[in-house]
Design a protein around this motif. Structure first.
Motif, PDB file in Angstrom:
ATOM      1  N   VAL A  49      -4.503   3.874   8.931  1.00  0.00           N
ATOM      2  CA  VAL A  49      -5.385   4.172  10.061  1.00  0.00           C
ATOM      3  C   VAL A  49      -4.512   4.672  11.203  1.00  0.00           C
ATOM      4  CG1 VAL A  49      -7.066   3.244  11.692  1.00  0.00           C
ATOM      5  CG2 VAL A  49      -7.008   2.368   9.357  1.00  0.00           C
ATOM      6  N   VAL A  50      -4.884   5.812  11.748  1.00  0.00           N
ATOM      7  CA  VAL A  50      -4.124   6.395  12.854  1.00  0.00           C
ATOM      8  C   VAL A  50      -4.883   6.196  14.153  1.00  0.00           C
ATOM      9  CG1 VAL A  50      -3.252   8.567  13.829  1.00  0.00           C
ATOM     10  CG2 VAL A  50      -2.980   8.085  11.381  1.00  0.00           C
ATOM     11  N   GLY A  51      -4.196   5.715  15.169  1.00  0.00           N
ATOM     12  CA  GLY A  51      -4.800   5.538  16.483  1.00  0.00           C
ATOM     13  C   GLY A  51      -4.265   6.552  17.471  1.00  0.00           C
ATOM     14  N   THR A  52      -5.176   7.126  18.263  1.00  0.00           N
ATOM     15  CA  THR A  52      -4.793   8.065  19.332  1.00  0.00           C
ATOM     16  C   THR A  52      -5.647   7.750  20.561  1.00  0.00           C
ATOM     17  OG1 THR A  52      -6.389   9.674  18.477  1.00  0.00           O
ATOM     18  CG2 THR A  52      -4.097   9.954  17.782  1.00  0.00           C
ATOM     19  N   GLU A  53      -5.575   8.578  21.615  1.00  0.00           N
ATOM     20  CA  GLU A  53      -6.453   8.396  22.781  1.00  0.00           C
ATOM     21  C   GLU A  53      -7.710   9.245  22.565  1.00  0.00           C
ATOM     22  OE1 GLU A  53      -3.016   9.411  23.584  1.00  0.00           O
ATOM     23  OE2 GLU A  53      -2.621   7.306  23.381  1.00  0.00           O
ATOM     24  N   PHE A  54      -8.876   8.681  22.420  1.00  0.00           N
ATOM     25  CA  PHE A  54      -9.111   7.258  22.170  1.00  0.00           C
ATOM     26  C   PHE A  54      -9.969   7.188  20.916  1.00  0.00           C
ATOM     27  CE2 PHE A  54      -8.242   7.406  26.703  1.00  0.00           C
ATOM     28  CZ  PHE A  54      -7.343   6.371  26.854  1.00  0.00           C
ATOM     29  N   ALA A  55      -9.350   7.146  19.798  1.00  0.00           N
ATOM     30  CA  ALA A  55     -10.079   7.162  18.532  1.00  0.00           C
ATOM     31  C   ALA A  55      -9.214   6.603  17.409  1.00  0.00           C
ATOM     32  CB  ALA A  55     -10.509   8.588  18.187  1.00  0.00           C
ATOM     33  N   TYR A  56      -9.920   6.222  16.321  1.00  0.00           N
ATOM     34  CA  TYR A  56      -9.245   5.846  15.089  1.00  0.00           C
ATOM     35  C   TYR A  56      -9.583   6.901  14.038  1.00  0.00           C
ATOM     36  CZ  TYR A  56      -8.644   1.075  16.886  1.00  0.00           C
ATOM     37  OH  TYR A  56      -8.295  -0.021  17.629  1.00  0.00           O
ATOM     38  N   ASN A  57      -8.632   7.186  13.191  1.00  0.00           N
ATOM     39  CA  ASN A  57      -8.883   8.100  12.085  1.00  0.00           C
ATOM     40  C   ASN A  57      -8.363   7.456  10.791  1.00  0.00           C
ATOM     41  OD1 ASN A  57      -9.578  10.416  10.668  1.00  0.00           O
ATOM     42  ND2 ASN A  57      -7.622  11.399  11.062  1.00  0.00           N
ATOM     43  N   PRO A  58      -9.207   7.187   9.798  1.00  0.00           N
ATOM     44  CA  PRO A  58     -10.629   7.536   9.762  1.00  0.00           C
ATOM     45  C   PRO A  58     -11.464   6.614  10.659  1.00  0.00           C
ATOM     46  CG  PRO A  58     -10.030   6.269   7.825  1.00  0.00           C
ATOM     47  CD  PRO A  58      -8.758   6.504   8.583  1.00  0.00           C
ATOM     48  N   SER A  59     -12.674   7.059  10.979  1.00  0.00           N
ATOM     49  CA  SER A  59     -13.533   6.253  11.845  1.00  0.00           C
ATOM     50  C   SER A  59     -14.397   5.281  11.046  1.00  0.00           C
ATOM     51  CB  SER A  59     -14.411   7.160  12.713  1.00  0.00           C
ATOM     52  OG  SER A  59     -15.186   7.992  11.893  1.00  0.00           O
ATOM     53  N   THR A  60     -14.406   5.450   9.723  1.00  0.00           N
ATOM     54  CA  THR A  60     -15.091   4.498   8.851  1.00  0.00           C
ATOM     55  C   THR A  60     -14.176   4.154   7.683  1.00  0.00           C
ATOM     56  OG1 THR A  60     -17.231   5.470   9.394  1.00  0.00           O
ATOM     57  CG2 THR A  60     -17.150   4.062   7.447  1.00  0.00           C
ATOM     58  N   ILE A  61     -14.018   2.863   7.448  1.00  0.00           N
ATOM     59  CA  ILE A  61     -13.207   2.385   6.331  1.00  0.00           C
ATOM     60  C   ILE A  61     -14.125   1.591   5.418  1.00  0.00           C
ATOM     61  CG2 ILE A  61     -11.300   0.884   5.647  1.00  0.00           C
ATOM     62  CD1 ILE A  61     -10.155   1.351   8.493  1.00  0.00           C
ATOM     63  N   THR A  62     -14.140   1.933   4.146  1.00  0.00           N
ATOM     64  CA  THR A  62     -14.990   1.219   3.202  1.00  0.00           C
ATOM     65  C   THR A  62     -14.120   0.453   2.207  1.00  0.00           C
ATOM     66  OG1 THR A  62     -16.652   2.960   3.422  1.00  0.00           O
ATOM     67  CG2 THR A  62     -16.885   1.464   1.566  1.00  0.00           C
ATOM     68  N   VAL A  63     -14.385  -0.860   2.108  1.00  0.00           N
ATOM     69  CA  VAL A  63     -13.628  -1.714   1.188  1.00  0.00           C
ATOM     70  C   VAL A  63     -14.609  -2.583   0.401  1.00  0.00           C
ATOM     71  CG1 VAL A  63     -11.614  -1.766   2.707  1.00  0.00           C
ATOM     72  CG2 VAL A  63     -13.349  -3.551   2.912  1.00  0.00           C
ATOM     73  N   LYS A  64     -14.070  -3.323  -0.559  1.00  0.00           N
ATOM     74  CA  LYS A  64     -14.910  -4.206  -1.362  1.00  0.00           C
ATOM     75  C   LYS A  64     -14.711  -5.652  -0.933  1.00  0.00           C
ATOM     76  CE  LYS A  64     -15.547  -1.568  -5.583  1.00  0.00           C
ATOM     77  NZ  LYS A  64     -14.816  -0.325  -5.251  1.00  0.00           N
ATOM     78  N   GLN A  65     -15.807  -6.400  -0.964  1.00  0.00           N
ATOM     79  CA  GLN A  65     -15.747  -7.817  -0.639  1.00  0.00           C
ATOM     80  C   GLN A  65     -14.804  -8.520  -1.610  1.00  0.00           C
ATOM     81  OE1 GLN A  65     -19.608  -9.650  -0.450  1.00  0.00           O
ATOM     82  NE2 GLN A  65     -18.764 -11.712  -0.446  1.00  0.00           N
ATOM     83  N   GLY A  66     -13.905  -9.335  -1.088  1.00  0.00           N
ATOM     84  CA  GLY A  66     -12.998 -10.115  -1.926  1.00  0.00           C
ATOM     85  C   GLY A  66     -11.684  -9.438  -2.251  1.00  0.00           C
ATOM     86  N   GLU A  67     -11.568  -8.162  -1.975  1.00  0.00           N
ATOM     87  CA  GLU A  67     -10.297  -7.494  -2.269  1.00  0.00           C
ATOM     88  C   GLU A  67      -9.373  -7.597  -1.065  1.00  0.00           C
ATOM     89  OE1 GLU A  67     -10.330  -3.279  -3.130  1.00  0.00           O
ATOM     90  OE2 GLU A  67     -11.300  -2.780  -1.243  1.00  0.00           O
ATOM     91  N   THR A  68      -8.088  -7.741  -1.349  1.00  0.00           N
ATOM     92  CA  THR A  68      -7.111  -7.828  -0.276  1.00  0.00           C
ATOM     93  C   THR A  68      -6.856  -6.431   0.269  1.00  0.00           C
ATOM     94  OG1 THR A  68      -6.099  -9.736  -1.325  1.00  0.00           O
ATOM     95  CG2 THR A  68      -4.789  -8.612   0.339  1.00  0.00           C
ATOM     96  N   VAL A  69      -7.016  -6.323   1.574  1.00  0.00           N
ATOM     97  CA  VAL A  69      -6.861  -5.022   2.233  1.00  0.00           C
ATOM     98  C   VAL A  69      -5.622  -5.072   3.116  1.00  0.00           C
ATOM     99  CG1 VAL A  69      -7.944  -3.389   3.832  1.00  0.00           C
ATOM    100  CG2 VAL A  69      -9.354  -4.690   2.230  1.00  0.00           C
ATOM    101  N   GLU A  70      -4.830  -4.021   3.026  1.00  0.00           N
ATOM    102  CA  GLU A  70      -3.652  -3.913   3.876  1.00  0.00           C
ATOM    103  C   GLU A  70      -3.823  -2.665   4.742  1.00  0.00           C
ATOM    104  OE1 GLU A  70       0.604  -4.920   2.604  1.00  0.00           O
ATOM    105  OE2 GLU A  70       0.525  -2.754   2.473  1.00  0.00           O
ATOM    106  N   ILE A  71      -4.006  -2.870   6.025  1.00  0.00           N
ATOM    107  CA  ILE A  71      -4.152  -1.736   6.937  1.00  0.00           C
ATOM    108  C   ILE A  71      -2.794  -1.420   7.549  1.00  0.00           C
ATOM    109  CG2 ILE A  71      -5.137  -0.950   9.136  1.00  0.00           C
ATOM    110  CD1 ILE A  71      -7.684  -2.434   8.458  1.00  0.00           C
ATOM    111  N   VAL A  72      -2.384  -0.177   7.358  1.00  0.00           N
ATOM    112  CA  VAL A  72      -1.167   0.312   8.010  1.00  0.00           C
ATOM    113  C   VAL A  72      -1.632   1.085   9.242  1.00  0.00           C
ATOM    114  CG1 VAL A  72       0.918   1.700   7.774  1.00  0.00           C
ATOM    115  CG2 VAL A  72       0.006   0.478   5.796  1.00  0.00           C
ATOM    116  N   PHE A  73      -1.433   0.483  10.391  1.00  0.00           N
ATOM    117  CA  PHE A  73      -1.912   1.084  11.630  1.00  0.00           C
ATOM    118  C   PHE A  73      -0.774   1.838  12.319  1.00  0.00           C
ATOM    119  CE2 PHE A  73      -2.806   0.360  16.299  1.00  0.00           C
ATOM    120  CZ  PHE A  73      -3.672   1.444  16.397  1.00  0.00           C
TER     121      PHE A  73
END
Ligand SMILES: [Cu+2]
Length: 134
Positions: A49-73
């Motif tokens: 996930v990339v952060g800038t002024e003033f937004a995140y890209n992507p703006s929607t993240i879809t994951v599955k319940q129960g799965e381990t998610v690692e966000i690299v910001f």
């Protein structure tokens, strides 16, 4: 004169010893690093996930319940930013421009959750995204 030369030889010997030790230690560290990083990437879903002024890209993240998610910001803006998801206690530090940080969590329920930046005024300026847990 003779004293000076022997001191120089001693110095060279010490330098050679230090170089030998340093080289061995360095390669050992490298091999343990690569093994640990490969095991962590296989057990978690990695999302950048990339952060800038003033937004995140992507703006929607879809994951599955129960799965381990690692966000690299990654902060590709010009001021410090962070990334929070209250429902899953996700909270990065405010990281400086040009740096990145990693946060791991396991979403235990489905729904849509707000991702936002807690720096003053950033959320109001539009620095929000959506986490969709299916
Ligand atoms: Cu921000």
């Amino acid at each position: 004169m003779g004293k000076r030369i022997s001191a120089l030889v001693a110095l060279l010997l010490i330098a050679a010893l230090v170089a030998a030790c340093g080289g061995g230690g360095g390669s050992q560290q490298q091999s343990s690093n690569s093994s640990s990083s490969s095991s962590s990437s296989s057990s978690a879903r990695r999302i950048e996930v990339v952060g800038t002024e003033f937004a995140y890209n992507p703006s929607t993240i879809t994951v599955k319940q129960g799965e381990t998610v690692e966000i690299v910001f990654k902060n590709e803006g010009t001021v410090p930013h962070d990334l929070l998801i209250d429902e899953f206690s996700v909270k990065t530090a405010a990281i400086a421009a040009g740096t990145s940080t990693t946060v791991r969590f396991t979403p235990n329920r489905a729904g849509q959750f707000k991702i936002y930046c807690a720096e003053p005024g950033h959320e109001a300026a539009g620095m929000v995204a959506t986490l969709v847990v299916e």
